[in-house]
Design an enzyme around this catalytic site. Structure first.
Site, PDB file in Angstrom:
ATOM      1  N   SER A  35     -11.479  -2.373   2.500  1.00 58.92           N
ATOM      2  CA  SER A  35     -10.824  -2.702   3.769  1.00 58.92           C
ATOM      3  C   SER A  35     -10.480  -1.404   4.481  1.00 58.92           C
ATOM      4  O   SER A  35      -9.776  -0.562   3.929  1.00 58.92           O
ATOM      5  CB  SER A  35      -9.533  -3.480   3.522  1.00 58.92           C
ATOM      6  OG  SER A  35      -9.840  -4.694   2.906  1.00 58.92           O
ATOM      7  N   ARG A  63       0.813  -1.227   0.000  1.00 61.08           N
ATOM      8  CA  ARG A  63       0.000   0.000   0.000  1.00 61.08           C
ATOM      9  C   ARG A  63       0.847   1.278   0.000  1.00 61.08           C
ATOM     10  O   ARG A  63       0.485   2.291   0.618  1.00 61.08           O
ATOM     11  CB  ARG A  63      -0.970   0.016   1.201  1.00 61.08           C
ATOM     12  CG  ARG A  63      -1.908  -1.163   1.225  1.00 61.08           C
ATOM     13  CD  ARG A  63      -2.927  -1.138   0.100  1.00 61.08           C
ATOM     14  NE  ARG A  63      -3.715  -2.343   0.080  1.00 61.08           N
ATOM     15  CZ  ARG A  63      -3.451  -3.394  -0.717  1.00 61.08           C
ATOM     16  NH1 ARG A  63      -2.436  -3.371  -1.572  1.00 61.08           N
ATOM     17  NH2 ARG A  63      -4.209  -4.462  -0.692  1.00 61.08           N
ATOM     18  N   GLU A  89      -6.327   2.156   6.385  1.00 57.43           N
ATOM     19  CA  GLU A  89      -5.968   2.108   4.963  1.00 57.43           C
ATOM     20  C   GLU A  89      -6.699   3.252   4.246  1.00 57.43           C
ATOM     21  O   GLU A  89      -6.198   3.847   3.308  1.00 57.43           O
ATOM     22  CB  GLU A  89      -6.383   0.750   4.378  1.00 57.43           C
ATOM     23  CG  GLU A  89      -6.175   0.689   2.878  1.00 57.43           C
ATOM     24  CD  GLU A  89      -6.086  -0.726   2.331  1.00 57.43           C
ATOM     25  OE1 GLU A  89      -5.618  -1.626   3.043  1.00 57.43           O
ATOM     26  OE2 GLU A  89      -6.493  -0.907   1.181  1.00 57.43           O
TER      27      GLU A  89
HETATM   28  P1  FAD Z   1      -9.313   7.673  -4.242  1.00 56.23           P
HETATM   29  O1  FAD Z   1     -10.070   7.012  -3.155  1.00 56.23           O
HETATM   30  O2  FAD Z   1     -10.011   8.700  -5.047  1.00 56.23           O
HETATM   31  O3  FAD Z   1      -7.975   8.292  -3.632  1.00 56.23           O
HETATM   32  C1  FAD Z   1      -7.157   7.516  -2.775  1.00 56.23           C
HETATM   33  C2  FAD Z   1      -5.785   8.190  -2.661  1.00 56.23           C
HETATM   34  O4  FAD Z   1      -5.136   8.161  -3.932  1.00 56.23           O
HETATM   35  C3  FAD Z   1      -5.882   9.668  -2.278  1.00 56.23           C
HETATM   36  O5  FAD Z   1      -4.802   9.970  -1.441  1.00 56.23           O
HETATM   37  C4  FAD Z   1      -5.774  10.391  -3.600  1.00 56.23           C
HETATM   38  O6  FAD Z   1      -5.257  11.702  -3.489  1.00 56.23           O
HETATM   39  C5  FAD Z   1      -4.799   9.480  -4.346  1.00 56.23           C
HETATM   40  N1  FAD Z   1      -4.940   9.566  -5.809  1.00 56.23           N
HETATM   41  C6  FAD Z   1      -5.993   9.203  -6.573  1.00 56.23           C
HETATM   42  N2  FAD Z   1      -5.720   9.395  -7.874  1.00 56.23           N
HETATM   43  C7  FAD Z   1      -4.471   9.914  -7.935  1.00 56.23           C
HETATM   44  C8  FAD Z   1      -3.609  10.341  -8.987  1.00 56.23           C
HETATM   45  N3  FAD Z   1      -3.981  10.287 -10.272  1.00 56.23           N
HETATM   46  N4  FAD Z   1      -2.384  10.822  -8.674  1.00 56.23           N
HETATM   47  C9  FAD Z   1      -1.996  10.908  -7.382  1.00 56.23           C
HETATM   48  N5  FAD Z   1      -2.756  10.539  -6.337  1.00 56.23           N
HETATM   49  C10 FAD Z   1      -3.977  10.038  -6.609  1.00 56.23           C
HETATM   50  N6  FAD Z   1      -8.195  -1.860  -2.651  1.00 56.23           N
HETATM   51  C11 FAD Z   1      -7.302  -2.829  -2.905  1.00 56.23           C
HETATM   52  O7  FAD Z   1      -6.086  -2.549  -2.954  1.00 56.23           O
HETATM   53  N7  FAD Z   1      -7.688  -4.117  -3.103  1.00 56.23           N
HETATM   54  C12 FAD Z   1      -8.997  -4.500  -3.078  1.00 56.23           C
HETATM   55  O8  FAD Z   1      -9.301  -5.658  -3.294  1.00 56.23           O
HETATM   56  C13 FAD Z   1      -9.978  -3.491  -2.833  1.00 56.23           C
HETATM   57  N8  FAD Z   1     -11.291  -3.789  -2.771  1.00 56.23           N
HETATM   58  C14 FAD Z   1     -12.207  -2.812  -2.555  1.00 56.23           C
HETATM   59  C15 FAD Z   1     -13.577  -3.146  -2.518  1.00 56.23           C
HETATM   60  C16 FAD Z   1     -14.531  -2.162  -2.304  1.00 56.23           C
HETATM   61  C17 FAD Z   1     -15.994  -2.534  -2.251  1.00 56.23           C
HETATM   62  C18 FAD Z   1     -14.131  -0.804  -2.124  1.00 56.23           C
HETATM   63  C19 FAD Z   1     -15.141   0.287  -1.917  1.00 56.23           C
HETATM   64  C20 FAD Z   1     -12.786  -0.465  -2.140  1.00 56.23           C
HETATM   65  C21 FAD Z   1     -11.815  -1.464  -2.353  1.00 56.23           C
HETATM   66  N9  FAD Z   1     -10.439  -1.153  -2.374  1.00 56.23           N
HETATM   67  C22 FAD Z   1      -9.519  -2.144  -2.617  1.00 56.23           C
HETATM   68  C23 FAD Z   1      -9.986   0.223  -2.080  1.00 56.23           C
HETATM   69  C24 FAD Z   1      -9.843   1.142  -3.313  1.00 56.23           C
HETATM   70  O9  FAD Z   1     -10.717   0.756  -4.361  1.00 56.23           O
HETATM   71  C25 FAD Z   1      -8.414   1.146  -3.842  1.00 56.23           C
HETATM   72  O10 FAD Z   1      -7.522   1.563  -2.830  1.00 56.23           O
HETATM   73  C26 FAD Z   1      -8.248   2.069  -5.069  1.00 56.23           C
HETATM   74  O11 FAD Z   1      -6.937   1.917  -5.557  1.00 56.23           O
HETATM   75  C27 FAD Z   1      -8.486   3.561  -4.772  1.00 56.23           C
HETATM   76  O12 FAD Z   1      -8.556   4.240  -6.014  1.00 56.23           O
HETATM   77  P2  FAD Z   1      -9.436   5.562  -6.198  1.00 56.23           P
HETATM   78  O13 FAD Z   1      -9.274   6.013  -7.590  1.00 56.23           O
HETATM   79  O14 FAD Z   1     -10.826   5.340  -5.755  1.00 56.23           O
HETATM   80  O15 FAD Z   1      -8.685   6.557  -5.217  1.00 56.23           O
END
Ligand code: FAD
Length: 303
Positions: free
Chosen positions: A226, A176, A296
């Site tokens: 998570s 992570r 997380e």
């Molecule tokens: P956001 O939530 O929008 O942002 C998260 C962080 O990333 C913030 O700090 C943001 O500033 C930064 N960020 C976003 N885009 C950029 C960019 N382009 N440049 C720089 N920084 C950026 N995660 C897992 O790892 N494995 C799983 O199996 C998993 N399962 C999930 C299941 C569910 C039902 C849900 C709701 C979530 C799950 N997640 C999981 C968590 C999440 O989907 C991941 O961590 C995902 O990578 C977050 O991406 P996001 O675009 O939604 O980021």
């Protein structure tokens, strides 16, 4: 925020891409969060650079938003500029055994493009509801796969406004975490390296992983996945369950009964509900097992 600053952003993006007091509950999978003072939707890499430049010059706090699937935004919202990458920077293109995608592309869309091109290696990410940018930053992973296994290179915008191409060995990806996170880079696009595979087998693997998610995760409720990182040698969900917290509730926030590693919005939860519940869980697990659970989920705004 001063009208002249808002006008600067309108000049760069066009008025329809600049929203005032936009409710963040519409942009997070928790369906929680007060308003962003300014919400910007740049649709080109140049526009991202220009917007960041104004933020720096005007000393405005800013936040890069993907799909908000790992995010808890405070009930008062965010006094600053939210820059949304999802929806606007979402191009995905297969080139031989590579896939080139912009930061705002959803992992599910990239997985679908890989399947269409009969490329294997990205099935693990199909059910993670985030964007490529969010997944690179925190080295998202599931079912034995991680972003670091598949990234060939990532193009980022650095803090001083230069565009830089990082090769996989320069990404310093760990559990992570990544150099992108450490140095606050903005992910613009990435190239994913996969292998030729059998399309039927790829479809079947994706279906199987989707079945596993549906059976084990509370996908019927809003959440951010998570809630806590996996502590070394333990599973967060099991510790929480063993601490007797299955179904534990604060206001509308609840430890999922289906998967204790998930905090869900069981109905009209506020960010404070989730935050207080997380604190209670951390305290109880520390008392019972002496293990510190680290969130997380990312926090935005004041808590
Ligand atoms: P956001 O939530 O929008 O942002 C998260 C962080 O990333 C913030 O700090 C943001 O500033 C930064 N960020 C976003 N885009 C950029 C960019 N382009 N440049 C720089 N920084 C950026 N995660 C897992 O790892 N494995 C799983 O199996 C998993 N399962 C999930 C299941 C569910 C039902 C849900 C709701 C979530 C799950 N997640 C999981 C968590 C999440 O989907 C991941 O961590 C995902 O990578 C977050 O991406 P996001 O675009 O939604 O980021």
């Amino acid at each position: 925020m001063k009208q002249e600053i808002i006008q600067k952003f309108c000049g760069i993006l066009g008025e329809e891409k600049v929203l005032l007091q936009e409710p963040m509950s519409c942009h997070t999978t928790f369906r929680i969060g007060g308003p962003a003072e300014l919400f910007l939707m740049p649709s080109t890499v140049e526009a991202v650079g220009a917007v960041i430049k104004v933020c720096r010059e005007e000393n405005l706090p800013y936040f890069i938003l993907g799909n908000g699937s790992n995010l808890l935004v405070s009930d008062e919202g965010y006094r600053g500029v939210v820059i949304q990458m999802y929806k606007n920077l979402g191009a995905v293109q297969a080139e031989g055994t590579f896939i080139r995608a912009q930061a705002g592309a959803l992992l599910s869309g990239i997985a679908a493009a890989a399947r269409e091109a009969s490329l294997t290696g990205f099935e693990f990410a199909a059910g993670i509801p985030g964007t490529l940018g969010g997944a690179v930053v925190m080295n998202a992973g599931a079912y034995g796969g991680e972003m670091r296994d598949v990234l060939k290179e990532v193009t980022v915008l650095t803090k001083d406004g230069t565009i830089k191409r990082l090769l996989s060995e320069e990404l310093e990806m760990g559990y992570r975490t990544s150099v992108v996170k450490r140095l606050d880079y903005i992910v613009l696009e990435a190239v994913i390296s996969l292998e030729k595979g059998d399309q039927t087998a790829i479809c079947e693997r994706m279906r199987e992983l989707a079945r596993q998610r549906i059976s084990k995760q509370p996908l019927e409720y809003p959440s951010a996945g998570s809630t806590f990182k996996r502590p070394e040698g333990y599973f967060a969900g099991k510790l929480i369950m063993d601490a007797g917290l299955r179904g534990y509730q604060v206001g509308g926030a609840q430890v999922s009964e289906k998967h204790c590693g998930f905090v869900i919005n069981a109905g009209n939860a506020t960010a404070q509900d989730v935050y207080r519940l997380m604190q209670d869980v951390q305290e109880r697990v520390m008392d019972r097992f002496g293990v510190r659970l680290e969130p997380e989920v990312k926090f935005l705004g004041n808590f």
